[in-house]
Design a protein around this motif. Structure first.
Motif, PDB file in Angstrom:
ATOM      1  N   UNK A  21     -24.659   1.954 -75.523  1.00 12.87           N
ATOM      2  CA  UNK A  21     -26.115   1.514 -76.146  1.00 12.87           C
ATOM      3  C   UNK A  21     -26.200   1.115 -77.189  1.00 12.87           C
ATOM      4  N   UNK A  22     -25.368   1.396 -78.210  1.00 14.62           N
ATOM      5  CA  UNK A  22     -25.239   0.541 -79.634  1.00 14.62           C
ATOM      6  C   UNK A  22     -24.810  -1.089 -79.171  1.00 14.62           C
ATOM      7  N   UNK A  23     -23.819  -1.361 -78.261  1.00 14.14           N
ATOM      8  CA  UNK A  23     -23.399  -2.570 -77.957  1.00 14.14           C
ATOM      9  C   UNK A  23     -24.704  -3.340 -77.408  1.00 14.14           C
ATOM     10  N   UNK A  24     -25.526  -2.617 -76.417  1.00 12.71           N
ATOM     11  CA  UNK A  24     -26.639  -3.327 -75.800  1.00 12.71           C
ATOM     12  C   UNK A  24     -27.641  -3.679 -76.882  1.00 12.71           C
ATOM     13  N   UNK A  25     -27.935  -2.748 -77.804  1.00 12.19           N
ATOM     14  CA  UNK A  25     -29.123  -2.980 -78.756  1.00 12.19           C
ATOM     15  C   UNK A  25     -28.372  -4.231 -79.547  1.00 12.19           C
ATOM     16  N   UNK A  26     -27.048  -4.235 -80.109  1.00 10.11           N
ATOM     17  CA  UNK A  26     -26.711  -5.373 -80.574  1.00 10.11           C
ATOM     18  C   UNK A  26     -26.647  -6.603 -79.976  1.00 10.11           C
ATOM     19  N   UNK A  27     -26.355  -6.546 -78.660  1.00  8.33           N
ATOM     20  CA  UNK A  27     -26.558  -7.803 -77.835  1.00  8.33           C
ATOM     21  C   UNK A  27     -27.892  -8.502 -77.881  1.00  8.33           C
ATOM     22  N   UNK A  28     -28.912  -7.401 -77.695  1.00  7.55           N
ATOM     23  CA  UNK A  28     -30.456  -7.778 -77.786  1.00  7.55           C
ATOM     24  C   UNK A  28     -30.774  -8.301 -79.014  1.00  7.55           C
ATOM     25  N   UNK A  29     -30.443  -7.800 -80.133  1.00  8.31           N
ATOM     26  CA  UNK A  29     -30.751  -8.433 -81.409  1.00  8.31           C
ATOM     27  C   UNK A  29     -29.975  -9.806 -81.557  1.00  8.31           C
ATOM     28  N   UNK A  30     -28.748  -9.768 -81.265  1.00  9.47           N
ATOM     29  CA  UNK A  30     -28.013 -11.040 -81.248  1.00  9.47           C
ATOM     30  C   UNK A  30     -28.855 -12.160 -80.256  1.00  9.47           C
ATOM     31  N   UNK A  31     -29.180 -11.940 -79.013  1.00  8.56           N
ATOM     32  CA  UNK A  31     -29.899 -12.825 -78.253  1.00  8.56           C
ATOM     33  C   UNK A  31     -31.250 -13.295 -79.016  1.00  8.56           C
ATOM     34  N   UNK A  32     -31.929 -12.406 -79.525  1.00 11.52           N
ATOM     35  CA  UNK A  32     -33.146 -12.612 -80.329  1.00 11.52           C
ATOM     36  C   UNK A  32     -32.837 -13.537 -81.772  1.00 11.52           C
ATOM     37  N   UNK A  33     -31.936 -13.306 -82.226  1.00 13.16           N
ATOM     38  CA  UNK A  33     -31.661 -14.162 -83.452  1.00 13.16           C
ATOM     39  C   UNK A  33     -31.031 -15.286 -83.022  1.00 13.16           C
ATOM     40  N   UNK A  34     -30.160 -15.547 -81.962  1.00 13.76           N
ATOM     41  CA  UNK A  34     -29.695 -16.961 -81.479  1.00 13.76           C
ATOM     42  C   UNK A  34     -30.949 -17.702 -81.193  1.00 13.76           C
ATOM     43  N   UNK A  35     -31.829 -17.054 -80.322  1.00 12.67           N
ATOM     44  CA  UNK A  35     -33.190 -17.931 -79.994  1.00 12.67           C
ATOM     45  C   UNK A  35     -33.963 -18.382 -81.321  1.00 12.67           C
ATOM     46  N   UNK A  36     -33.963 -17.311 -82.296  1.00 18.19           N
ATOM     47  CA  UNK A  36     -34.666 -17.902 -83.486  1.00 18.19           C
ATOM     48  C   UNK A  36     -33.871 -19.163 -84.179  1.00 18.19           C
ATOM     49  N   UNK A  37     -32.702 -19.038 -83.974  1.00 17.62           N
ATOM     50  CA  UNK A  37     -32.029 -19.971 -84.577  1.00 17.62           C
ATOM     51  C   UNK A  37     -32.002 -21.437 -84.141  1.00 17.62           C
TER      52      UNK A  37
END
Length: 156
Positions: A21-37
């Motif tokens: 679950x922690x990994x899934x949350x981090x992956x979602x955050x990373x995807x959002x941040x990458x999109x913002x980037x």
């Protein structure tokens, strides 16, 4: 594992399901941040294009003679236009607001915008790297738990 204003978590005390679950949350955050980037890079590119256009307008002596210009409607479609003033341009300052500025002031505005977005990109890049590192750590602990088969009971 620590990031920004969140607290540290001892990953060894988490079960494999909790780690997933922690990994899934981090992956979602990373995807959002990458999109913002990517969006910030696109915005910076547009500001650079605007700056280049304003600087080219200032340098063009032919433009001063007849005030004719090609106006971009899309990336590949231009129409001929005539400037009403060779010393002023209309600048989009955001959220649909436009301001008439002198060419030098417009160039300064776009230079500042390129710098501001560049600083945001740099800050976001550091955050993305930290999140990526966190994902790797969680993946490694999860892998060790799966291989070792040890799953401590949650302390709730």
């Amino acid at each position: 594992m620590a990031s920004g204003n969140s607290e540290s978590i001892n990953l060894d005390s988490l079960s494999a399901q909790q780690l997933s679950q922690v990994k899934k949350q981090l992956d979602e955050e990373l995807e959002h941040l990458t999109s913002s980037f990517a969006q910030l890079h696109a915005a910076q590119s547009k500001f650079r294009d605007c700056l280049r256009c304003v600087q080219d307008k200032n340098k063009s002596s032919a433009l001063r003679e007849n005030n004719s210009i090609l106006v971009p409607l899309t990336n590949s479609l231009y129409v001929r236009g005539t400037l009403s003033s060779a010393s002023h341009v209309v600048v989009d300052i955001g959220t649909g607001f436009y301001v008439e500025k002198e060419v030098k002031s417009a160039a300064d505005f776009y230079e500042n915008k390129v710098g501001e977005v560049g600083a945001s990109i740099k800050d976001l890049e550091a955050i993305v790297q930290a999140k990526t590192s966190n994902v790797r750590v969680v993946e490694e602990v999860l892998r060790q738990k799966m291989v070792g088969g040890t799953q401590p009971t949650p302390s709730s």
